[in-house]
Design a protein around this motif. Sequence first.
Motif, PDB file in Angstrom:
ATOM      1  N   UNK A  22       9.260   0.289   2.325  1.00 19.71           N
ATOM      2  CA  UNK A  22       9.115   0.883   0.989  1.00 19.71           C
ATOM      3  C   UNK A  22       7.893   1.810   0.890  1.00 19.71           C
ATOM      4  N   UNK A  23       7.244   2.066   1.993  1.00 22.28           N
ATOM      5  CA  UNK A  23       6.022   2.875   1.948  1.00 22.28           C
ATOM      6  C   UNK A  23       6.269   4.247   1.318  1.00 22.28           C
ATOM      7  N   UNK A  24       7.378   4.883   1.658  1.00 19.62           N
ATOM      8  CA  UNK A  24       7.667   6.217   1.133  1.00 19.62           C
ATOM      9  C   UNK A  24       7.714   6.235  -0.382  1.00 19.62           C
ATOM     10  N   UNK A  25       8.312   5.204  -0.982  1.00 19.63           N
ATOM     11  CA  UNK A  25       8.394   5.153  -2.448  1.00 19.63           C
ATOM     12  C   UNK A  25       7.011   4.993  -3.078  1.00 19.63           C
ATOM     13  N   UNK A  50      -6.258   6.900 -12.192  1.00 20.67           N
ATOM     14  CA  UNK A  50      -7.134   6.528 -11.085  1.00 20.67           C
ATOM     15  C   UNK A  50      -7.125   5.017 -10.872  1.00 20.67           C
ATOM     16  N   UNK A  51      -7.024   4.270 -11.958  1.00 20.27           N
ATOM     17  CA  UNK A  51      -6.921   2.814 -11.833  1.00 20.27           C
ATOM     18  C   UNK A  51      -5.657   2.426 -11.078  1.00 20.27           C
ATOM     19  N   UNK A  52      -4.567   3.148 -11.352  1.00 23.07           N
ATOM     20  CA  UNK A  52      -3.316   2.876 -10.641  1.00 23.07           C
ATOM     21  C   UNK A  52      -3.477   3.141  -9.142  1.00 23.07           C
ATOM     22  N   UNK A  53      -4.165   4.233  -8.811  1.00 23.75           N
ATOM     23  CA  UNK A  53      -4.408   4.530  -7.393  1.00 23.75           C
ATOM     24  C   UNK A  53      -5.174   3.398  -6.719  1.00 23.75           C
ATOM     25  N   UNK A  54      -6.187   2.898  -7.403  1.00 21.22           N
ATOM     26  CA  UNK A  54      -6.995   1.826  -6.823  1.00 21.22           C
ATOM     27  C   UNK A  54      -6.184   0.540  -6.681  1.00 21.22           C
ATOM     28  N   UNK A  55      -5.321   0.253  -7.665  1.00 20.23           N
ATOM     29  CA  UNK A  55      -4.529  -0.971  -7.613  1.00 20.23           C
ATOM     30  C   UNK A  55      -3.630  -1.024  -6.384  1.00 20.23           C
ATOM     31  N   UNK A 114      -2.383  -2.613  -1.301  1.00 13.90           N
ATOM     32  CA  UNK A 114      -1.007  -2.644  -0.795  1.00 13.90           C
ATOM     33  C   UNK A 114      -0.885  -1.755   0.444  1.00 13.90           C
ATOM     34  N   UNK A 115      -1.454  -0.560   0.377  1.00 15.56           N
ATOM     35  CA  UNK A 115      -1.396   0.346   1.531  1.00 15.56           C
ATOM     36  C   UNK A 115      -2.174  -0.223   2.710  1.00 15.56           C
ATOM     37  N   UNK A 116      -3.298  -0.898   2.421  1.00 16.69           N
ATOM     38  CA  UNK A 116      -4.045  -1.551   3.493  1.00 16.69           C
ATOM     39  C   UNK A 116      -3.175  -2.618   4.159  1.00 16.69           C
ATOM     40  N   UNK A 165      -0.300 -12.147   5.007  1.00 16.38           N
ATOM     41  CA  UNK A 165      -0.281 -10.753   4.568  1.00 16.38           C
ATOM     42  C   UNK A 165       0.752 -10.548   3.468  1.00 16.38           C
ATOM     43  N   UNK A 166       1.898 -11.204   3.576  1.00 13.51           N
ATOM     44  CA  UNK A 166       2.938 -11.093   2.549  1.00 13.51           C
ATOM     45  C   UNK A 166       2.422 -11.631   1.213  1.00 13.51           C
TER      46      UNK A 166
END
Length: 496
Positions: free
Chosen positions: A403-406, A427-432, A436-438, A477-478
């Motif tokens: 789901x990374x692309x989405x 910007x808060x959404x980006x930080x949240x 997940x990306x990590x 991790x999950x």
Amino acid sequence: MAIETELKLRVASQVDTDSWLAPLLGEAASRHLKNTYFDTADGLLAGWRMGLRIREVDGQREQTLKLAGNSGSALSARPEYNLPIDGDKPDLHAFPAEVWPQGTDLSALAQALVPVFSTDFARQKTLVASGQVEFCWDQGEVCAGERCLPIRELELEMQGEDLKALFDFASGLLRDGVQCFGLSKAARGNWLAKGQGSLDMDAPVPAVDRQMSNDDVLQQALACAISQWQQAEDAFLLQPGWQALLAISEALQYLRQVLSLFGGLVPRKASSELRQECQWLADQLAQAQAQVRIAKVLGSKGSGFRKLSISDELLEQANARQQALPNLAFFTQLLAGERANRLKLSALKFVALKEWRVKLDASALAELDKPIKWFADTHLAKAFADIKRHLTRGMSLAQYVDQEGRVLRYLTCCRTFAGLYQDGLAMAALELWQDFLFGLEEARRLEGLGQLAGRLDLSDEDEEQLEAWLNRKRQSLVVAMDQSRQLGLDQPIYWP
């Protein structure tokens, strides 16, 4: 006041310039330029994004004040004031009063100025492209105390209004070892003066507002991506390292995502070659990401990993894999190569000239020129609904990775349109979603570790122990990604 629009090209020391540049420079004489740059001890002018210098040429002095402008990429545009001066200290009162921040005490500022660094170089210059472009070849050094960097660069400065002439001439200069460069001589001098610390590689957010059109925001977002790319590449040139390469990859990813986001407004055919070449460079840089993952394996000190009976064998495999991957010298050559720099020049040209607009009919142009707000609201809502629908409870680690692309599409919307909304919610959404990306990156590292183990001839007992350890790591991790996903999906809706 003049607006200085120029393109900088760094020339590697191994490039033979004699036969190459001589026909272009013709009979241009070499002149010796010595510049002294001034600032306060605490870098007040640099903080204002101003540059102040006194230049001496053939016994004549000139003071120059450069103001903040559109810089950060190889193509920059900055307002500047050039005034004659007799002494060896700047005369701040000679510049227009409006250039200084309100309330500036010029007398106190003048007293606080000190020489910070200097440049000393020979310059040959001539007019090219039917007088549209001033072409300079500079050789020398920039120094702050005992610390120095070589100057070996070409500058192309606009003299007329035909920006295409500058790009066309620059295209003819590109070859291996000739590299688009963003750091001015002043920026390099400041870096030396500050002790050669780390350079800014943060992902910038486009400066947008609700009065802008769809086209305006597209250009701002692309320029933002190119600026991040150039700043990371400049950092790599001064201090070669893996993090700078990862920052270039991130910038290329954002550039491709922006082109995809606005794909309904910009003909895909118009950006197809640019997107393909970005993908080529991203594929090359993926090997840098592989190096970083391997380095994390080699640096593993956790007791769980060390208790594995095959930990030493895994580390040997990781070391062999690391040796097989490209080193920093490979990426230095890659980024200085002709293909990579033709790509960057194409990206700059795509933004600056917008030649693709001539292929649009009246209806398509009207869509581009509409206010951005409806487009932003629509794409944010669509992207958020998409991840909410597909990122559900009970997903496996592999399903999350799929789901990374989405997630990236949604974060591209958040970053691109952040300036349109109040309270910093974008910007808060980006930080949240950063955790997940990590988690996705950690998932790939575990996958790589499993692949290394696949090269070993394991006993049933060793294989069972390894798989149990990997499963514990995956499950942990999950759990963390479930929490990150829920936090991200619970964010307030800040668009109508």
